[in-house]
Scaffold this motif. Sequence first.
Motif, PDB file in Angstrom:
ATOM      1  N   THR A   1       1.106  -0.895  -0.399  1.00 51.23           N
ATOM      2  CA  THR A   1      -0.055   0.195  -0.154  1.00 51.23           C
ATOM      3  C   THR A   1       0.895   1.419   0.238  1.00 51.23           C
ATOM      4  O   THR A   1       0.851   2.420  -0.818  1.00 51.23           O
ATOM      5  N   GLY A   2       2.016   1.236   0.778  1.00 49.56           N
ATOM      6  CA  GLY A   2       3.103   2.425   0.599  1.00 49.56           C
ATOM      7  C   GLY A   2       3.902   3.030  -0.708  1.00 49.56           C
ATOM      8  O   GLY A   2       3.478   3.356  -1.388  1.00 49.56           O
ATOM      9  N   ALA A   3       3.913   2.067  -1.603  1.00 46.34           N
ATOM     10  CA  ALA A   3       4.254   1.878  -2.743  1.00 46.34           C
ATOM     11  C   ALA A   3       3.480   2.215  -3.721  1.00 46.34           C
ATOM     12  O   ALA A   3       3.629   3.330  -4.562  1.00 46.34           O
ATOM     13  N   LEU A   4       2.103   1.833  -3.862  1.00 49.18           N
ATOM     14  CA  LEU A   4       1.038   2.450  -4.219  1.00 49.18           C
ATOM     15  C   LEU A   4       0.395   3.266  -4.080  1.00 49.18           C
ATOM     16  O   LEU A   4       0.512   4.245  -4.615  1.00 49.18           O
ATOM     17  N   SER A   5       0.716   4.320  -2.923  1.00 48.20           N
ATOM     18  CA  SER A   5       0.471   5.408  -2.663  1.00 48.20           C
ATOM     19  C   SER A   5       1.611   6.286  -2.835  1.00 48.20           C
ATOM     20  O   SER A   5       0.853   7.526  -3.154  1.00 48.20           O
ATOM     21  N   ALA A   6       2.728   6.240  -2.944  1.00 52.32           N
ATOM     22  CA  ALA A   6       4.310   7.060  -3.538  1.00 52.32           C
ATOM     23  C   ALA A   6       3.901   6.611  -5.238  1.00 52.32           C
ATOM     24  O   ALA A   6       3.654   8.003  -5.163  1.00 52.32           O
ATOM     25  N   LEU A   7       3.271   5.977  -6.069  1.00 52.64           N
ATOM     26  CA  LEU A   7       3.212   6.099  -7.117  1.00 52.64           C
ATOM     27  C   LEU A   7       2.057   7.158  -7.948  1.00 52.64           C
ATOM     28  O   LEU A   7       1.947   7.928  -8.432  1.00 52.64           O
ATOM     29  N   LEU A   8       0.700   6.886  -6.684  1.00 49.92           N
ATOM     30  CA  LEU A   8      -0.474   7.839  -6.810  1.00 49.92           C
ATOM     31  C   LEU A   8      -0.127   9.297  -6.581  1.00 49.92           C
ATOM     32  O   LEU A   8      -0.454  10.627  -7.731  1.00 49.92           O
ATOM     33  N   ALA A   9       0.461   9.229  -5.518  1.00 58.43           N
ATOM     34  CA  ALA A   9       0.959  10.574  -5.281  1.00 58.43           C
ATOM     35  C   ALA A   9       2.152  11.610  -6.277  1.00 58.43           C
ATOM     36  O   ALA A   9       2.059  12.362  -6.580  1.00 58.43           O
ATOM     37  N   THR A  10       3.171  10.467  -6.929  1.00 59.10           N
ATOM     38  CA  THR A  10       3.741  11.295  -8.245  1.00 59.10           C
ATOM     39  C   THR A  10       3.365  11.596  -9.073  1.00 59.10           C
ATOM     40  O   THR A  10       3.013  12.479  -9.912  1.00 59.10           O
ATOM     41  N   LEU A  11       2.239  10.531  -9.907  1.00 62.53           N
ATOM     42  CA  LEU A  11       1.350  11.107 -10.667  1.00 62.53           C
ATOM     43  C   LEU A  11       0.611  12.130 -10.785  1.00 62.53           C
ATOM     44  O   LEU A  11       0.548  12.873 -11.395  1.00 62.53           O
ATOM     45  N   LYS A  12      -0.521  12.451  -9.428  1.00 63.93           N
ATOM     46  CA  LYS A  12      -1.095  13.429  -8.778  1.00 63.93           C
ATOM     47  C   LYS A  12      -0.249  14.508  -8.978  1.00 63.93           C
ATOM     48  O   LYS A  12      -0.452  16.190  -9.544  1.00 63.93           O
ATOM     49  N   ALA A  13       1.399  14.804  -8.787  1.00 64.45           N
ATOM     50  CA  ALA A  13       2.295  15.920  -8.669  1.00 64.45           C
ATOM     51  C   ALA A  13       2.502  16.624  -9.973  1.00 64.45           C
ATOM     52  O   ALA A  13       3.505  17.262 -10.654  1.00 64.45           O
ATOM     53  N   GLY A  14       1.840  15.551 -10.884  1.00 60.30           N
ATOM     54  CA  GLY A  14       2.523  15.763 -12.685  1.00 60.30           C
ATOM     55  C   GLY A  14       3.968  14.498 -12.822  1.00 60.30           C
ATOM     56  O   GLY A  14       4.386  14.405 -13.664  1.00 60.30           O
ATOM     57  N   GLY A  15       3.931  14.128 -12.102  1.00 57.32           N
ATOM     58  CA  GLY A  15       5.635  13.462 -12.049  1.00 57.32           C
ATOM     59  C   GLY A  15       5.473  11.807 -13.169  1.00 57.32           C
ATOM     60  O   GLY A  15       4.598  11.523 -13.742  1.00 57.32           O
ATOM     61  N   ALA A  16       6.555  11.181 -13.580  1.00 57.85           N
ATOM     62  CA  ALA A  16       6.509   9.976 -14.220  1.00 57.85           C
ATOM     63  C   ALA A  16       5.795  10.670 -15.487  1.00 57.85           C
ATOM     64  O   ALA A  16       5.254   9.351 -16.060  1.00 57.85           O
ATOM     65  N   ASP A  17       5.967  11.794 -15.986  1.00 58.69           N
ATOM     66  CA  ASP A  17       5.225  11.913 -17.242  1.00 58.69           C
ATOM     67  C   ASP A  17       3.931  11.516 -17.303  1.00 58.69           C
ATOM     68  O   ASP A  17       2.942  11.181 -18.427  1.00 58.69           O
ATOM     69  N   ALA A  18       3.279  12.052 -16.284  1.00 58.05           N
ATOM     70  CA  ALA A  18       1.584  11.345 -16.263  1.00 58.05           C
ATOM     71  C   ALA A  18       0.894  12.131 -17.415  1.00 58.05           C
ATOM     72  O   ALA A  18       0.955  13.483 -17.629  1.00 58.05           O
TER      73      ALA A  18
END
Length: 64
Positions: free
Chosen positions: A46-63
Amino acid sequence: MPQLVWQKSSFSTGGEGECVELAAAAPGQVHLRESDRPNEITTTTTGALSALLATLKAGGADAR
């Protein structure tokens, strides 16, 4: 193994469209799959999924 209860993403296109589904796994873990490939399941924390979603919401990882 108990039957999994899958929840569709709030961004799902609805019906039989393309969407991500989540199901609770062991404590601290979650299963993920795409609705068009229901037999292909990956598991993460759940921690890794939460970190991924936060990165995507922030516009990172070429979201997109």
